[in-house]
Scaffold this motif. Structure first.
Motif, mmCIF file in Angstrom:
data_model
loop_
_atom_site.group_PDB
_atom_site.id
_atom_site.type_symbol
_atom_site.label_atom_id
_atom_site.label_comp_id
_atom_site.label_asym_id
_atom_site.label_seq_id
_atom_site.Cartn_x
_atom_site.Cartn_y
_atom_site.Cartn_z
ATOM 1 N N GLN A 13 30.508 27.768 42.089
ATOM 2 C CA GLN A 13 29.614 27.445 40.975
ATOM 3 C C GLN A 13 28.373 28.326 40.904
ATOM 4 O OE1 GLN A 13 28.635 23.218 40.834
ATOM 5 N NE2 GLN A 13 30.473 22.793 42.006
ATOM 6 N N VAL A 14 27.973 28.904 42.027
ATOM 7 C CA VAL A 14 26.669 29.560 42.103
ATOM 8 C C VAL A 14 26.572 30.799 41.225
ATOM 9 C CG1 VAL A 14 27.119 30.990 44.161
ATOM 10 C CG2 VAL A 14 24.791 30.182 43.675
ATOM 11 N N VAL A 15 27.672 31.538 41.043
ATOM 12 C CA VAL A 15 27.609 32.721 40.180
ATOM 13 C C VAL A 15 27.252 32.290 38.759
ATOM 14 C CG1 VAL A 15 28.941 34.607 39.150
ATOM 15 C CG2 VAL A 15 29.192 34.097 41.590
ATOM 16 N N GLN A 16 27.919 31.268 38.248
ATOM 17 C CA GLN A 16 27.616 30.766 36.912
ATOM 18 C C GLN A 16 26.176 30.270 36.823
ATOM 19 O OE1 GLN A 16 31.665 28.580 36.940
ATOM 20 N NE2 GLN A 16 30.753 28.202 34.938
ATOM 21 N N TYR A 131 26.852 37.115 42.465
ATOM 22 C CA TYR A 131 26.243 37.009 43.788
ATOM 23 C C TYR A 131 26.495 35.597 44.302
ATOM 24 C CZ TYR A 131 22.527 37.402 47.318
ATOM 25 O OH TYR A 131 21.825 37.448 48.488
ATOM 26 N N ILE A 132 26.897 35.460 45.555
ATOM 27 C CA ILE A 132 27.310 34.143 46.052
ATOM 28 C C ILE A 132 26.215 33.374 46.789
ATOM 29 C CG2 ILE A 132 29.745 34.740 46.081
ATOM 30 C CD1 ILE A 132 29.434 34.924 49.208
ATOM 31 N N GLY A 133 24.979 33.816 46.667
ATOM 32 C CA GLY A 133 23.845 33.057 47.184
ATOM 33 C C GLY A 133 22.969 32.649 46.017
ATOM 34 N N THR A 134 22.123 31.670 46.210
ATOM 35 C CA THR A 134 21.219 31.239 45.152
ATOM 36 C C THR A 134 20.148 32.295 44.927
ATOM 37 O OG1 THR A 134 21.576 28.932 45.724
ATOM 38 C CG2 THR A 134 19.593 29.435 44.455
ATOM 39 N N VAL A 135 19.928 32.648 43.661
ATOM 40 C CA VAL A 135 18.864 33.587 43.299
ATOM 41 C C VAL A 135 17.735 32.769 42.689
ATOM 42 C CG1 VAL A 135 18.227 35.628 41.984
ATOM 43 C CG2 VAL A 135 20.560 35.420 42.888
ATOM 44 N N PRO A 136 16.640 32.563 43.439
ATOM 45 C CA PRO A 136 15.549 31.709 42.956
ATOM 46 C C PRO A 136 14.852 32.285 41.726
ATOM 47 C CG PRO A 136 15.293 32.229 45.306
ATOM 48 C CD PRO A 136 16.377 33.097 44.778
ATOM 49 N N ALA A 137 14.191 31.423 40.993
ATOM 50 C CA ALA A 137 13.475 31.821 39.777
ATOM 51 C C ALA A 137 12.335 32.793 40.070
ATOM 52 C CB ALA A 137 12.938 30.585 39.065
ATOM 53 N N GLU A 155 19.769 38.682 51.344
ATOM 54 C CA GLU A 155 19.277 37.300 51.215
ATOM 55 C C GLU A 155 17.786 37.229 51.551
ATOM 56 O OE1 GLU A 155 20.941 33.603 50.827
ATOM 57 O OE2 GLU A 155 21.109 35.176 49.327
ATOM 58 N N ALA A 156 17.352 37.956 52.570
ATOM 59 C CA ALA A 156 15.932 37.968 52.930
ATOM 60 C C ALA A 156 15.094 38.539 51.783
ATOM 61 C CB ALA A 156 15.715 38.765 54.207
ATOM 62 N N LEU A 157 15.586 39.597 51.150
ATOM 63 C CA LEU A 157 14.852 40.187 50.026
ATOM 64 C C LEU A 157 14.842 39.263 48.819
ATOM 65 C CD1 LEU A 157 16.113 43.876 50.310
ATOM 66 C CD2 LEU A 157 13.877 42.967 50.994
ATOM 67 N N VAL A 158 15.972 38.635 48.533
ATOM 68 C CA VAL A 158 16.059 37.700 47.410
ATOM 69 C C VAL A 158 15.081 36.542 47.606
ATOM 70 C CG1 VAL A 158 17.572 35.937 46.364
ATOM 71 C CG2 VAL A 158 18.425 38.256 46.702
ATOM 72 N N ASN A 159 14.878 36.161 48.849
ATOM 73 C CA ASN A 159 14.041 34.997 49.139
ATOM 74 C C ASN A 159 12.662 35.366 49.681
ATOM 75 O OD1 ASN A 159 15.814 32.576 48.616
ATOM 76 N ND2 ASN A 159 17.160 33.853 49.862
ATOM 77 N N CYS A 160 12.174 36.576 49.396
ATOM 78 C CA CYS A 160 10.889 37.022 49.959
ATOM 79 C C CYS A 160 9.680 36.528 49.175
ATOM 80 C CB CYS A 160 10.858 38.544 50.119
ATOM 81 S SG CYS A 160 10.691 39.464 48.588
ATOM 82 N N GLY A 161 9.887 35.633 48.245
ATOM 83 C CA GLY A 161 8.756 35.027 47.557
ATOM 84 C C GLY A 161 8.263 35.803 46.359
ATOM 85 N N GLY A 162 9.032 36.706 45.833
ATOM 86 C CA GLY A 162 8.627 37.442 44.641
ATOM 87 C C GLY A 162 7.618 38.536 44.885
#
Length: 192
Positions: A13-16, A131-137, A155-162
């Motif tokens: 579901q995460v890609v959608q 992408y199969i991980g959550t991409v935060p807003a 994943e660390a870059l995606v979740n680095c807090g913007g």
């Protein structure tokens, strides 16, 4: 197209959800003959039922089915197949055989392959998120592209807090076909 999308699994579901959350204007089609819909989107039973060729196909299937899905993706004119890490390892005979088969398929058909054993691609330019991980807003669009074989690094870059504004993040995984060098050549001339 997301082959193996499922209302029962996070990865299915995460890609959608990522595409919806990041305002991707294209169509994301779940492909699974077992369900009528996934996250409210009607499914098709196979890639051959699509009315247009997908830009990319995410193969959320077991290792034994990846090659057949990649071949079907090439046959319908898909631009790329993304092979996430679920059920796949970098070593052993099955991994070596799959990598060789995907490379041969790419040589013959021209289809691009991301992975296997990757997290996928985060495209903040278009909002496409195979992408199969959550991409935060809080992930911001900017002018930095990042490529790493390791999904954990992406994943660390995606979740680095913007803190860093990205154009694209690529988890390249085992690089059976498309390599870090290929991505670097592409991004070196990419105005985004």
């Amino acid at each position: 197209a997301v082959v193996g999308a499922s209302p029962r699994s996070f990865a299915g579901q995460v890609v959608q959800q990522n595409c919806a959350d990041h305002r991707y204007s294209g169509l994301v089609v779940p492909v699974n003959g077992k369900y009528a819909e996934v996250v409210g989107v009607p499914t098709v039973a196979s890639l051959t039922e699509l009315t247009t060729a997908p830009d990319a196909v995410v193969a959320l299937v077991g290792t034994a089915r990846v090659q057949a899905i990649a071949e079907e993706a090439a046959a319908v004119g898909a631009g790329a197949v993304i092979v996430p890490g679920g059920g796949f390892t970098d070593s052993g005979g099955a991994a070596t055989d799959l990598a060789a088969s995907l490379a041969t398929l790419s040589d013959v058909t021209g289809i691009s392959v991301v992975g296997p054993n990757c997290m996928g691609v985060v495209d903040l330019v278009t909002g496409a998120m195979p992408y199969i991980g959550t991409v935060p807003a809080h992930v911001r669009r900017g002018g930095v592209a990042a490529i790493a074989q390791s999904g954990a690094v992406i994943e660390a870059l995606v979740n680095c807090g913007g803190r860093v504004a990205f154009s694209t993040l690529v988890s390249s995984g085992a690089e059976a076909v498309t390599t870090t060098g290929d991505y670097l050549r592409f991004f070196a001339s990419d105005p985004e």
